[in-house]
Design an enzyme around this catalytic site. Structure first.
Site, PDB file in Angstrom:
ATOM      1  N   GLY A   9       0.771  -1.182  -0.148  1.00 54.47           N
ATOM      2  CA  GLY A   9      -0.009   0.014   0.150  1.00 54.47           C
ATOM      3  C   GLY A   9       0.913   1.270   0.072  1.00 54.47           C
ATOM      4  O   GLY A   9       0.766   1.934   0.760  1.00 54.47           O
ATOM      5  N   ARG A  12      -0.028   5.639  -2.021  1.00 54.08           N
ATOM      6  CA  ARG A  12      -0.678   6.729  -1.337  1.00 54.08           C
ATOM      7  C   ARG A  12      -0.252   6.941   0.005  1.00 54.08           C
ATOM      8  O   ARG A  12       0.105   5.995   0.665  1.00 54.08           O
ATOM      9  CB  ARG A  12      -1.964   7.018  -1.590  1.00 54.08           C
ATOM     10  CG  ARG A  12      -2.581   6.935  -2.907  1.00 54.08           C
ATOM     11  CD  ARG A  12      -4.363   7.207  -2.837  1.00 54.08           C
ATOM     12  NE  ARG A  12      -4.691   5.768  -2.608  1.00 54.08           N
ATOM     13  CZ  ARG A  12      -5.633   5.609  -1.740  1.00 54.08           C
ATOM     14  NH1 ARG A  12      -5.913   6.507  -0.695  1.00 54.08           N
ATOM     15  NH2 ARG A  12      -6.142   4.387  -1.542  1.00 54.08           N
ATOM     16  N   VAL A  61      -3.366  -7.341  -1.260  1.00 50.90           N
ATOM     17  CA  VAL A  61      -2.656  -8.135  -0.296  1.00 50.90           C
ATOM     18  C   VAL A  61      -3.552  -9.296   0.362  1.00 50.90           C
ATOM     19  O   VAL A  61      -3.026 -10.258   0.999  1.00 50.90           O
ATOM     20  CB  VAL A  61      -2.383  -7.043   0.946  1.00 50.90           C
ATOM     21  CG1 VAL A  61      -1.078  -6.450   0.481  1.00 50.90           C
ATOM     22  CG2 VAL A  61      -3.340  -6.238   1.580  1.00 50.90           C
ATOM     23  N   ASN A  87       1.863  -2.133   5.638  1.00 50.88           N
ATOM     24  CA  ASN A  87       1.047  -0.931   5.683  1.00 50.88           C
ATOM     25  C   ASN A  87      -0.348  -0.784   4.943  1.00 50.88           C
ATOM     26  O   ASN A  87      -1.082  -0.166   5.388  1.00 50.88           O
ATOM     27  CB  ASN A  87       1.883   0.244   4.956  1.00 50.88           C
ATOM     28  CG  ASN A  87       1.293   1.488   4.883  1.00 50.88           C
ATOM     29  OD1 ASN A  87       1.214   2.116   5.682  1.00 50.88           O
ATOM     30  ND2 ASN A  87       0.704   1.726   3.569  1.00 50.88           N
ATOM     31  N   TYR A 152     -12.370  -2.201  12.265  1.00 47.26           N
ATOM     32  CA  TYR A 152     -11.040  -1.732  12.011  1.00 47.26           C
ATOM     33  C   TYR A 152     -10.000  -1.843  13.237  1.00 47.26           C
ATOM     34  O   TYR A 152      -8.901  -2.390  13.307  1.00 47.26           O
ATOM     35  CB  TYR A 152     -11.153  -0.237  11.710  1.00 47.26           C
ATOM     36  CG  TYR A 152      -9.815   0.473  11.597  1.00 47.26           C
ATOM     37  CD1 TYR A 152      -8.993   0.368  10.159  1.00 47.26           C
ATOM     38  CD2 TYR A 152      -9.160   1.362  12.348  1.00 47.26           C
ATOM     39  CE1 TYR A 152      -7.960   1.000   9.998  1.00 47.26           C
ATOM     40  CE2 TYR A 152      -8.122   2.077  12.244  1.00 47.26           C
ATOM     41  CZ  TYR A 152      -7.593   1.849  10.868  1.00 47.26           C
ATOM     42  OH  TYR A 152      -6.239   2.506  10.609  1.00 47.26           O
ATOM     43  N   LYS A 156      -6.836  -3.920  13.891  1.00 48.82           N
ATOM     44  CA  LYS A 156      -5.387  -3.253  14.476  1.00 48.82           C
ATOM     45  C   LYS A 156      -4.934  -3.909  15.557  1.00 48.82           C
ATOM     46  O   LYS A 156      -3.718  -3.858  15.846  1.00 48.82           O
ATOM     47  CB  LYS A 156      -5.684  -1.775  13.991  1.00 48.82           C
ATOM     48  CG  LYS A 156      -5.908  -1.082  13.054  1.00 48.82           C
ATOM     49  CD  LYS A 156      -4.715  -1.379  11.983  1.00 48.82           C
ATOM     50  CE  LYS A 156      -4.723  -0.742  10.738  1.00 48.82           C
ATOM     51  NZ  LYS A 156      -3.464  -1.206   9.740  1.00 48.82           N
TER      52      LYS A 156
END
Ligand code: NAP
Length: 244
Positions: A9, A12, A61, A87, A152, A156
């Protein structure tokens, strides 16, 4: 030994800054993207124009076959990957009970399984050379929980578990695994939240600003460097004091 970094990633945002900083530090870089071909190709061309080695490779990914093929290509064109930066990530905002199965599955597939896929693909070369480094990108929301970002935050938090467990498993092979937990960083991921939320996040950040992608890139470069050679299994929080 030639230093080769694969940054997932990196078309950007944070990943792009990581690719730039690592390239300036002397790494040959593999720039990965899923959609932004032009941005990734132009970054690779810019770095090559500055006399550095860089390639851009498309791969989702979450797709282990695509990731294996990307690593094969990186190894063939640049050499064995000595540093993996996991990332690539996506976010989703909304109430927990409103999140459809497909969106939940995709979140974990990209943010967690994506890191597993990339690590698994680079490890054979690292293990056989008895050295290497993995830096995962978690988030402060994975450390403290996030309302309306449950999936999310779970993904994480899992990255922290992946980091610590892999660090223990790979230490005998002299492979270090660490992670950076960014706070609010000025990228597309935060821009989509709108100006009002952005201002609220700035107000909640003791240092009084959002982080820049470069703030995170320098943390990654430190963990990857020889200066961090006795550091493994750690979470480096870079959040302007948000979680303090
Ligand atoms: P971003 O600006 O949205 O960029 C995301 C990058 O990931 C892009 O290069 C995108 O490629 C790539 N990507 C997305 N899905 C992918 C997939 N399935 N396969 C390969 N590449 C994929 O995000 P960012 O803010 O830089 O975030 C980077 C990482 O930092 C993420 O893991 C994020 O969770 C984490 N993070 C960000 C913040 C923040 O405040 N920004 C805070 C904490 C943690 P395309 O350009 O091709 O779409």
């Amino acid at each position: 030994m030639k230093q080769v970094a694969l940054i997932t990633g990196s078309s950007r945002g944070i990943g792009r800054a990581v690719a730039l900083v690592l390239s300036q530090a002397g790494y040959a870089v593999c720039i990965n993207y899923i959609q932004s071909r032009e941005a990734a190709e132009s970054l690779a061309a810019q770095l090559r124009g500055e006399g550095r080695e860089a390639i851009a490779v498309q791969a989702d990914v979450a797709d282990s076959h695509a990731v294996n093929e990307m690593v094969r290509q990186a190894e063939a064109e640049l050499g064995p990957v000595t540093l993996l930066v996991n990332n690539a990530g996506i976010s989703w905002q909304g109430l927990f009970q409103d999140m459809e199965d497909a969106a939940w599955d995709r979140m974990l597939a990209v943010n967690l399984t994506g890191a597993r896929n990339a690590a698994r693909a680079v490890l054979p070369a690292m293990i056989s050379r008895k050295g290497g480094c993995i830096v995962n990108i978690s988030s402060m929301w994975g450390l403290r929980g996030a309302s309306c970002e449950v999936a999310y935050a779970c993904s994480k938090a899992a990255i922290v578990g992946l980091t610590r467990s892999l660090a223990l498993e790979l230490a005998p092979s002299r492979i270090r695994v660490n992670c950076v937990a960014p706070g609010c960083i000025e990228t597309d991921m935060v821009r989509v939240l709108g100006q009002e939320t952005r201002e609220m996040l700035v107000a909640e950040t003791p240092i009084g600003r959002l982080g820049t992608p470069e703030d995170i890139a320098h943390a990654v470069a430190f963990l990857a460097s020889e200066k961090a050679s006795f550091i493994t299994g750690q979470v480096l929080t870079a959040d302007g004091g948000f979680t303090v």
